[in-house]
Design a protein around this motif. Structure first.
Motif, PDB file in Angstrom:
ATOM      1  N   GLN A   1      60.813   2.400  79.660  1.00 14.97           N
ATOM      2  CA  GLN A   1      61.913   3.291  80.010  1.00 14.97           C
ATOM      3  C   GLN A   1      61.720   4.600  79.247  1.00 14.97           C
ATOM      4  OE1 GLN A   1      65.459   1.176  78.807  1.00 14.97           O
ATOM      5  NE2 GLN A   1      65.567   0.065  80.733  1.00 14.97           N
ATOM      6  N   MET A   2      62.496   5.618  79.637  1.00 16.31           N
ATOM      7  CA  MET A   2      62.539   6.861  78.880  1.00 16.31           C
ATOM      8  C   MET A   2      63.615   6.671  77.814  1.00 16.31           C
ATOM      9  SD  MET A   2      63.786  10.615  80.095  1.00 16.31           S
ATOM     10  CE  MET A   2      62.279  11.510  80.389  1.00 16.31           C
ATOM     11  N   LYS A   3      63.257   6.897  76.557  1.00 13.94           N
ATOM     12  CA  LYS A   3      64.209   6.736  75.468  1.00 13.94           C
ATOM     13  C   LYS A   3      64.338   8.058  74.732  1.00 13.94           C
ATOM     14  CE  LYS A   3      63.398   1.855  74.916  1.00 13.94           C
ATOM     15  NZ  LYS A   3      64.598   1.118  74.854  1.00 13.94           N
ATOM     16  N   LEU A   4      65.575   8.473  74.531  1.00 13.94           N
ATOM     17  CA  LEU A   4      65.875   9.680  73.777  1.00 13.94           C
ATOM     18  C   LEU A   4      66.495   9.251  72.452  1.00 13.94           C
ATOM     19  CD1 LEU A   4      67.656  11.687  76.603  1.00 13.94           C
ATOM     20  CD2 LEU A   4      65.252  11.764  75.968  1.00 13.94           C
ATOM     21  N   PHE A   5      65.941   9.747  71.345  1.00 13.36           N
ATOM     22  CA  PHE A   5      66.448   9.441  70.019  1.00 13.36           C
ATOM     23  C   PHE A   5      66.803  10.751  69.342  1.00 13.36           C
ATOM     24  CE2 PHE A   5      63.370   6.176  71.041  1.00 13.36           C
ATOM     25  CZ  PHE A   5      64.016   5.007  70.684  1.00 13.36           C
ATOM     26  N   GLY A   6      67.915  10.757  68.622  1.00 15.11           N
ATOM     27  CA  GLY A   6      68.263  11.968  67.912  1.00 15.11           C
ATOM     28  C   GLY A   6      69.299  11.742  66.850  1.00 15.11           C
ATOM     29  N   ARG A   7      69.574  12.804  66.139  1.00 15.97           N
ATOM     30  CA  ARG A   7      70.594  12.806  65.102  1.00 15.97           C
ATOM     31  C   ARG A   7      71.409  14.068  65.263  1.00 15.97           C
ATOM     32  NH1 ARG A   7      66.207  11.555  60.647  1.00 15.97           N
ATOM     33  NH2 ARG A   7      65.664  13.628  61.308  1.00 15.97           N
ATOM     34  N   VAL A   8      72.668  13.944  64.970  1.00 18.40           N
ATOM     35  CA  VAL A   8      73.542  15.103  65.004  1.00 18.40           C
ATOM     36  C   VAL A   8      74.432  15.044  63.768  1.00 18.40           C
ATOM     37  CG1 VAL A   8      75.307  13.976  66.436  1.00 18.40           C
ATOM     38  CG2 VAL A   8      75.122  16.459  66.448  1.00 18.40           C
TER      39      VAL A   8
ATOM     40  N   PHE B   1      80.717  16.802  60.921  1.00 23.45           N
ATOM     41  CA  PHE B   1      81.562  16.903  59.735  1.00 23.45           C
ATOM     42  C   PHE B   1      80.839  16.418  58.481  1.00 23.45           C
ATOM     43  CE2 PHE B   1      84.635  16.149  63.270  1.00 23.45           C
ATOM     44  CZ  PHE B   1      85.088  17.464  63.340  1.00 23.45           C
ATOM     45  N   GLY B   2      79.578  16.859  58.335  1.00 25.81           N
ATOM     46  CA  GLY B   2      78.808  16.537  57.155  1.00 25.81           C
ATOM     47  C   GLY B   2      78.186  15.151  57.149  1.00 25.81           C
ATOM     48  N   ARG B   3      78.341  14.409  58.213  1.00 29.33           N
ATOM     49  CA  ARG B   3      77.755  13.072  58.310  1.00 29.33           C
ATOM     50  C   ARG B   3      76.752  13.049  59.445  1.00 29.33           C
ATOM     51  NH1 ARG B   3      80.911   8.145  56.421  1.00 29.33           N
ATOM     52  NH2 ARG B   3      78.782   7.526  56.784  1.00 29.33           N
ATOM     53  N   GLU B   4      75.649  12.400  59.193  1.00 27.86           N
ATOM     54  CA  GLU B   4      74.608  12.301  60.211  1.00 27.86           C
ATOM     55  C   GLU B   4      74.879  11.094  61.108  1.00 27.86           C
ATOM     56  OE1 GLU B   4      70.307  10.878  59.562  1.00 27.86           O
ATOM     57  OE2 GLU B   4      70.265  13.072  59.360  1.00 27.86           O
ATOM     58  N   ILE B   5      74.859  11.334  62.412  1.00 24.45           N
ATOM     59  CA  ILE B   5      75.062  10.261  63.382  1.00 24.45           C
ATOM     60  C   ILE B   5      73.791  10.153  64.220  1.00 24.45           C
ATOM     61  CG2 ILE B   5      76.366   9.501  65.395  1.00 24.45           C
ATOM     62  CD1 ILE B   5      78.796  10.901  64.248  1.00 24.45           C
ATOM     63  N   VAL B   6      73.273   8.943  64.318  1.00 19.16           N
ATOM     64  CA  VAL B   6      72.069   8.663  65.094  1.00 19.16           C
ATOM     65  C   VAL B   6      72.480   8.185  66.476  1.00 19.16           C
ATOM     66  CG1 VAL B   6      69.981   7.255  65.214  1.00 19.16           C
ATOM     67  CG2 VAL B   6      70.824   8.048  62.999  1.00 19.16           C
ATOM     68  N   TYR B   7      71.793   8.683  67.505  1.00 17.54           N
ATOM     69  CA  TYR B   7      72.095   8.230  68.863  1.00 17.54           C
ATOM     70  C   TYR B   7      70.814   7.917  69.614  1.00 17.54           C
ATOM     71  CZ  TYR B   7      71.109  13.108  69.945  1.00 17.54           C
ATOM     72  OH  TYR B   7      70.520  14.337  70.045  1.00 17.54           O
ATOM     73  N   GLN B   8      70.974   7.112  70.653  1.00 14.17           N
ATOM     74  CA  GLN B   8      69.847   6.724  71.502  1.00 14.17           C
ATOM     75  C   GLN B   8      70.362   6.519  72.921  1.00 14.17           C
ATOM     76  OE1 GLN B   8      67.668   3.210  70.261  1.00 14.17           O
ATOM     77  NE2 GLN B   8      67.359   2.626  72.372  1.00 14.17           N
ATOM     78  N   MET B   9      69.582   6.985  73.878  1.00 14.60           N
ATOM     79  CA  MET B   9      69.908   6.750  75.282  1.00 14.60           C
ATOM     80  C   MET B   9      68.653   6.266  75.984  1.00 14.60           C
ATOM     81  SD  MET B   9      71.414   9.322  78.201  1.00 14.60           S
ATOM     82  CE  MET B   9      73.085   8.834  78.500  1.00 14.60           C
ATOM     83  N   SER B  10      68.805   5.200  76.764  1.00 18.21           N
ATOM     84  CA  SER B  10      67.693   4.665  77.550  1.00 18.21           C
ATOM     85  C   SER B  10      67.935   4.977  79.016  1.00 18.21           C
ATOM     86  CB  SER B  10      67.582   3.148  77.367  1.00 18.21           C
ATOM     87  OG  SER B  10      67.294   2.849  76.027  1.00 18.21           O
ATOM     88  N   LEU B  11      66.908   5.518  79.669  1.00 18.84           N
ATOM     89  CA  LEU B  11      66.990   5.903  81.074  1.00 18.84           C
ATOM     90  C   LEU B  11      65.810   5.302  81.817  1.00 18.84           C
ATOM     91  CD1 LEU B  11      67.626   9.645  80.301  1.00 18.84           C
ATOM     92  CD2 LEU B  11      69.323   8.133  81.279  1.00 18.84           C
ATOM     93  N   GLU B  12      66.071   4.856  83.020  1.00 12.04           N
ATOM     94  CA  GLU B  12      64.991   4.324  83.854  1.00 12.04           C
ATOM     95  C   GLU B  12      64.774   5.277  85.022  1.00 12.04           C
ATOM     96  OE1 GLU B  12      64.630   0.533  86.660  1.00 12.04           O
ATOM     97  OE2 GLU B  12      64.862   0.058  84.526  1.00 12.04           O
TER      98      GLU B  12
END
Length: 189
Positions: free
Chosen positions: A83-90, A93-104
């Motif tokens: 699959q296509m996987k997108l990984f990132g951090r944003v 408010f001073g806290r890092e949040i990790v996210y991931q989205m999987s797309l087919e």
């Protein structure tokens, strides 16, 4: 609390748009500017298939990630597996949040791409794709050739309607990630 999640979703939406734009810009990036068209048979090829681009997952992901690296204030990586996987951090408010989205990805009969959302994860929390895509659809200014259908959990990338300044148009021929085969037909316009 609500604004933190909204900001995270907007960042995720921006990431999706950037990936789509990166792929499009790779396809339509020009060569030499001063090329003389005189004496070419190019005009007689209008509407005809010119060539097919064949690549694999590793090469496509490498090109997408190189383009993403040039973007300022964006921490995102693309990984192509089955699959296509997108990984990132944003930073919220001073806290890092990790996210991931999987797309087919699915190649449509007309050469467009449908990206089917399979999973959205922010931190350790799995989120409903329909709500995330609804937020993307309502909050992010997408190019005219990108349509989001939240109820179907699909992002429709209308490659055949992309506005480009070149004299070409593209159609996806095959995106078979499990078998490492990506093919795109290039046509005269």
């Amino acid at each position: 609390m609500n604004n933190k999640w909204k900001l995270s979703f907007l960042a995720l939406a921006a990431v999706i748009v950037i990936v789509i734009v990166v792929v499009a810009s790779l396809l339509f990036s020009g060569g030499e500017k001063g090329f003389d068209r005189a004496g070419q048979a190019g005009d007689s090829l209008t509407g005809k298939k010119l060539f097919t681009i064949h690549t694999g997952k590793e090469q496509a992901a490498f090109l997408m990630n190189k383009e993403i690296e040039e973007q300022k204030n964006l921490d995102l990586k693309v990984r192509l597996t089955d699959q296509m996987k997108l990984f990132g951090r944003v930073d919220v408010f001073g806290r890092e949040i990790v996210y991931q989205m999987s797309l087919e990805p699915e190649v449509l009969p007309n050469g467009d791409l449908a990206l089917h959302e399979k999973n959205v994860q922010v931190g350790r929390l799995n989120l409903p794709g329909e709500q995330v895509l609804n937020l993307v659809s309502n909050s992010v200014k997408l190019p005219k050739w990108v349509k989001v259908y939240p109820q179907e959990k699909v992002i429709h990338v209308q490659l055949t309607k992309m506005d480009n300044k070149k004299h070409i148009r593209v159609k996806a021929k095959e995106v078979d990630l499990p078998n490492n085969n990506i093919s795109i037909d290039v046509f005269g316009k």
